[in-house]
Design an enzyme around this catalytic site. Structure first.
Site, PDB file in Angstrom:
ATOM      1  N   ASN A  38       7.288  -0.170   1.473  1.00  0.00           N
ATOM      2  CA  ASN A  38       8.301   0.051   2.503  1.00  0.00           C
ATOM      3  C   ASN A  38       8.220   1.469   3.049  1.00  0.00           C
ATOM      4  O   ASN A  38       7.741   1.692   4.153  1.00  0.00           O
ATOM      5  CB  ASN A  38       9.706  -0.229   1.956  1.00  0.00           C
ATOM      6  N   ASP A  39       8.652   2.430   2.267  1.00  0.00           N
ATOM      7  CA  ASP A  39       8.731   3.809   2.754  1.00  0.00           C
ATOM      8  C   ASP A  39       7.372   4.380   3.132  1.00  0.00           C
ATOM      9  O   ASP A  39       7.270   5.192   4.049  1.00  0.00           O
ATOM     10  CB  ASP A  39       9.372   4.705   1.689  1.00  0.00           C
ATOM     11  N   VAL A  40       6.308   3.952   2.444  1.00  0.00           N
ATOM     12  CA  VAL A  40       4.976   4.528   2.684  1.00  0.00           C
ATOM     13  C   VAL A  40       4.323   3.974   3.947  1.00  0.00           C
ATOM     14  O   VAL A  40       3.233   4.409   4.318  1.00  0.00           O
ATOM     15  CB  VAL A  40       4.048   4.290   1.473  1.00  0.00           C
TER      16      VAL A  40
END
Length: 468
Positions: free
Chosen positions: A395-397
């Site tokens: 998600n964040d990456v």
């Protein structure tokens, strides 16, 4: 003569530890690196026992009993703990290293003659410096690792806890700790100052880790690894144990280098990580100004058709894959694509998962060929050439806010540019925000198809659909 032989054996153990670190730097040589480390540690332990050669039967019984209990606990943990719980296990082990440093320092304080550093109340100043530093770093490591374990295991919220005036309080505690160590060294080994150092260091360790958000936890794990090494090295000087000094220095320096690499991978400074607060801005997935964003929802059959008929597919694994233990299903899906003539590559972000190298270990466990796995800087330029991307549990990456939104807490962090592919299949359980607590605009792009559900189950379904 015995001292010379011991020094030689410690040197051999040190060389094996260096070879272990070198082997662990790549999945292909990881097993060999582990073996080097095990042999080196065995040599170091046996040499230490031979040099100390306790005269009392009870002492031998305590030593061998402790080794036996530890070996049994370690074997049980190795068998029972799944890879998904490895990050919190590493944090827990770091806490034990820190606690051991505190216990050894206490033993040296109350029985200095046994360590050859003086007598109670009259310990050599150099030994007190080493003892004070080892004690402080050990207590900080223990307290900080306990918080990291609680955050990583879900026993404590991954969001940062921002206490008022935290920077001023931390600075005050650091200065107080430095003063206490100075006073302790000048006192000849006053026990009250010893325990004051322990208490302040424990509080300091808690307060520097509590404000750190979930997205920075990979850095925290490697940082605590470094702290545990320096604590061991400090106590090694107190004990006069060469093996402990070498081991501690290797762990401390390698952990520091890894922390730097992690910070560079996130485009963050080490001081900004320690300051904490990253990940505190919780996003509201799927909403903007109170309105629901449009999302394309696809099925396993949809994904199977596009992926099987693509020329090039890049797979991006994340922590969701680890939670679902989907690495084996993912490899089977990739094998099905390769049989259809598809070029398959894996893209790994340096901070994907909950600890450095988390994704690499999981893919190696599933026997994914090493030459198909690429780091961010080596594969980011290829997303624009890919027909499809399969994001599984990340998600964040892969969040473009890191490049587009200057108000985002992750702005400036290098990310995998999955949105540049022709089609993005995004597998998650829901549209909820990631560990950093922020929304991901990729969910709502025209070329993104969300395939929601358990990572293992969904990937299995896609693989089966490819064979029909």
């Amino acid at each position: 003569m015995i001292a010379n032989i011991a020094a030689l054996l410690y040197l051999v153990a040190g060389v094996l530890f260096i070879l272990a670190l070198r082997g662990l730097s790549h999945p292909e040589t990881g097993r060999k690196g582990n073996l080097y480390g095990m042999v080196g540690m065995t040599i170091a332990i046996l040499t230490s026992l031979a040099v100390s050669s306790p005269q009392h039967f009870i002492t031998w019984l305590l030593i061998l009993g402790g080794l036996g209990i530890g070996a049994v606990i370690g074997a049980v943990i190795a068998k029972k703990i799944p890879m998904t719980q490895m990050p919190e296990l590493v944090a827990a082990f770091h806490s034990l290293v820190g606690l051991a440093a505190v216990f050894v320092a206490a033993a040296a304080l109350y029985a200095p003659e046994a360590f050859g550093i003086g007598h109670p109340g009259s310990i050599a100043t150099a030994s007190l410096v080493e003892m004070g530093l080892g004690l402080a770093i050990g207590a900080i490591t223990f307290a900080g690792s306990v918080v990291a374990f609680a955050k990583l295991s879900g026993r404590m919220s991954g969001a940062p806890i921002l206490l008022p005036m935290r920077h001023a309080n931390n600075l005050a505690l650091f200065l107080l700790l430095a003063w206490l160590i100075h006073a302790f060294c000048n006192s000849g080994g006053e026990s009250m100052l010893f325990w004051a150092i322990t208490l302040v260091a424990l509080v300091f360790g808690l307060l520097i880790i509590i404000p750190i958000g979930g997205a920075d936890m990979p850095v925290v794990v490697s940082m605590l690894n470094s702290y545990s090494g320096w604590a061991a090295a400090g106590i090694g000087f107190t004990l006069g144990n060469i093996a402990l000094i070498i081991t501690g220095a290797l762990v401390g320096s390698s952990g520091a280098i890894l922390s730097y690499i992690m910070c560079k991978g996130m485009n963050r400074s080490f001081l900004s990580v320690i300051a904490g607060g990253f990940g505190g801005e919780a996003g509201s997935a799927g909403t903007v100004s109170g309105e629901q964003k449009p999302v394309k929802i696809g099925s396993a059959e949809d994904a199977a058709y596009v992926l099987k008929n693509a020329s090039k597919v890049i797979i991006v694994p994340g922590y969701g894959m680890a939670v679902a233990q989907a690495q084996h299903a993912l490899r089977e899906m990739a094998d099905a694509m390769k049989k259809a003539g598809v070029e398959v590559k894996y893209a790994i972000h340096p901070v994907a998962g909950r600890m450095p190298g988390h994704m690499n270990v999981l893919l190696a466990e599933a026997n994914v060929p090493y030459d198909e796995v690429f780091e961010l800087e080596d594969i980011n330029s290829e997303f624009s050439q890919a027909d499809a991307v399969y994001v599984i549990g990340a998600n964040d990456v892969v969040n473009p806010a890191a490049e587009d939104d200057k108000t985002s807490p992750i702005y400036g962090m290098p990310v995998l540019q999955v949105w540049k592919a022709a089609t993005v299949f995004f597998n998650k359980r829901s549209l909820a925000s990631g560990y950093a607590g922020i929304d991901n605009p990729v969910f709502y792009r025209d070329n993104t198809v969300m395939v929601l559900g358990d990572a293992k189950k969904m990937t299995d379904e896609i693989a089966k659909a490819m064979t029909h």
